[in-house]
Design a protein around this motif. Structure first.
Motif, PDB file in Angstrom:
ATOM      1  N   LEU A 140      47.087  32.780  40.735  1.00  8.21           N
ATOM      2  CA  LEU A 140      45.855  33.369  40.976  1.00  8.21           C
ATOM      3  C   LEU A 140      44.973  33.704  39.756  1.00  8.21           C
ATOM      4  O   LEU A 140      43.629  33.150  39.985  1.00  8.21           O
ATOM      5  N   ALA A 141      45.387  33.610  38.461  1.00  5.34           N
ATOM      6  CA  ALA A 141      44.711  33.615  37.405  1.00  5.34           C
ATOM      7  C   ALA A 141      43.977  32.019  37.464  1.00  5.34           C
ATOM      8  O   ALA A 141      42.723  32.159  36.850  1.00  5.34           O
ATOM      9  N   LYS A 142      44.777  31.099  37.526  1.00  7.15           N
ATOM     10  CA  LYS A 142      44.261  29.579  37.372  1.00  7.15           C
ATOM     11  C   LYS A 142      42.957  29.749  38.406  1.00  7.15           C
ATOM     12  O   LYS A 142      42.036  29.001  38.092  1.00  7.15           O
ATOM     13  N   GLU A 143      43.303  30.167  39.693  1.00  8.39           N
ATOM     14  CA  GLU A 143      42.592  29.696  40.806  1.00  8.39           C
ATOM     15  C   GLU A 143      41.007  30.527  40.800  1.00  8.39           C
ATOM     16  O   GLU A 143      40.098  30.287  41.292  1.00  8.39           O
ATOM     17  N   THR A 144      41.367  31.822  40.158  1.00  8.38           N
ATOM     18  CA  THR A 144      40.236  32.487  40.305  1.00  8.38           C
ATOM     19  C   THR A 144      39.424  33.070  38.962  1.00  8.38           C
ATOM     20  O   THR A 144      38.379  33.574  38.940  1.00  8.38           O
TER      21      THR A 144
END
Length: 348
Positions: free
Chosen positions: A315-319
């Motif tokens: 999630l950190a990577k995608e958002t």
């Protein structure tokens, strides 16, 4: 409809504020970890709890009578509602999946998980399946390329979409994410109208969607990933209050026992909750119970934390949000409380 270019834009300001707030909360977080977990609830303690479904199991089983404090039940469910109630200091404890505890840290309301449950057979008893709109050719995850997919930031369904794309070797750029709330039957209606072509749907909505639109070519397919976490979580500010912490400890014990009661009394649970309280048919209630399986309430959170970390990293990577340590989302003072309450054989 929102495209992938506008996803999460509404949360940018809140996330920026949250990163500042999280830094300020490092000290109380450390103090909480070293504080003993109180086991005596002072007279006059109250606890505001948003555990809408399981509240009924606690009441029907008679376990509510064993609580030594007053519970103020809140008609709140899901990550967004729970987070707003935390923000307004209107809720002490909420029941959610694994994404809201992450999102709470990213939006400036640090929380801790105090109880966790999973499914003993998580792949065969998955919470969600991917609903496919009538006439849309999707048989495998690879077929998701180029499709319009329903997406709900900050909720379990939204994270599942990102995990499914990752599993398929796809990115957000390979699909069109359509931001929609996952409340009620919004996803089923959006699928039927072809507003979206794919959406994660769960519970009895799976059965209803297939029955209502199957004749038109609608279907659901498994996603093949674990989607079974269920947690109780509370703001750090609540857990720092010894009276509230003691009450939460007692609630977690009753919470665990109520799960075993539900499993031991399926007919009563179906009739009293799904039929009389929720207005479902007995058939629908039985389908839900059969597809839920048995709750796994572990005495160790180590494996769960490792899985949670994988989700956080994705999630950190995608958002574009700041990476978090999954360990920091859990109050491990509570780690064995639920399992210990079940005792040998896992019975109340």
């Amino acid at each position: 409809m929102a495209t992938r270019r506008t996803l999460l834009s509404a949360a940018v300001g809140a996330v920026a504020l949250g990163l500042t707030a999280c830094a300020a909360d490092d000290e109380p977080d450390a103090e909480l970890a070293s504080a003993p977990l109180p086991d005596t609830v002072p007279q006059g303690t109250t606890l505001a709890v948003g555990d809408k479904e399981h509240q009924k199991a606690i009441e029907f089983s008679g376990l509510a009578d064993s609580l030594t404090f007053e519970v103020k039940w809140a008609n709140i469910s899901g990550g967004p509602q729970t987070l707003e109630a935390f923000r307004a200091d209107a809720l002490d404890l909420g029941s959610v999946a694994d994404i809201p505890p992450i999102h709470s840290h990213w939006t400036g309301i640090p929380t801790k998980i105090v109880a966790s449950r999973f499914r003993q057979d998580p792949l065969n008893h998955a919470i969600y399946r991917l609903g496919i709109a009538p006439g849309v050719a999707v048989a495998t995850l690879a077929d998701l390329r180029g499709k319009k997919i329903a997406y709900s930031p900050g909720q379990a369904q939204g994270a599942l979409v990102l995990r499914v794309l990752h599993q398929a070797g796809l990115s957000k750029k390979d699909v069109e994410l359509v931001e929609l709330p996952s409340t009620n039957d919004v996803y089923g209606t959006a699928l039927a109208s072809r507003q979206v072509e794919v959406a994660p749907i769960g519970g009895v909505q799976i059965k209803r969607y297939e029955a209502k639109y199957g004749k038109d070519g609608a279907k659901t397919i498994p996603h093949g990933l674990r989607d079974d976490p269920g947690h109780l979580y509370a703001p750090i500010s609540v857990l720092a209050d010894p009276a509230k912490a003691a009450a939460i400890r007692e609630y977690v014990e009753v919470w665990a026992k109520a799960w075993r009661w539900r499993e031991a009394h399926p007919d009563e649970w179906i009739e009293r909750y799904y039929v009389k309280d929720q207005g479902l048919s007995t058939e629908d209630g039985r389908w839900i119970v059969e597809n839920t399986g048995v709750a796994d309430i572990p005495s160790s959170w180590t494996e769960a934390i490792a899985r949670h970390q994988e989700t956080i990293d994705l999630l950190a990577k995608e958002t574009g949000n700041k990476p978090l340590r999954a360990e920091d989302l859990y109050d491990r003072r509570f780690e064995t409380v639920a399992a210990d309450a079940l005792g040998a054989g896992g019975n109340p």
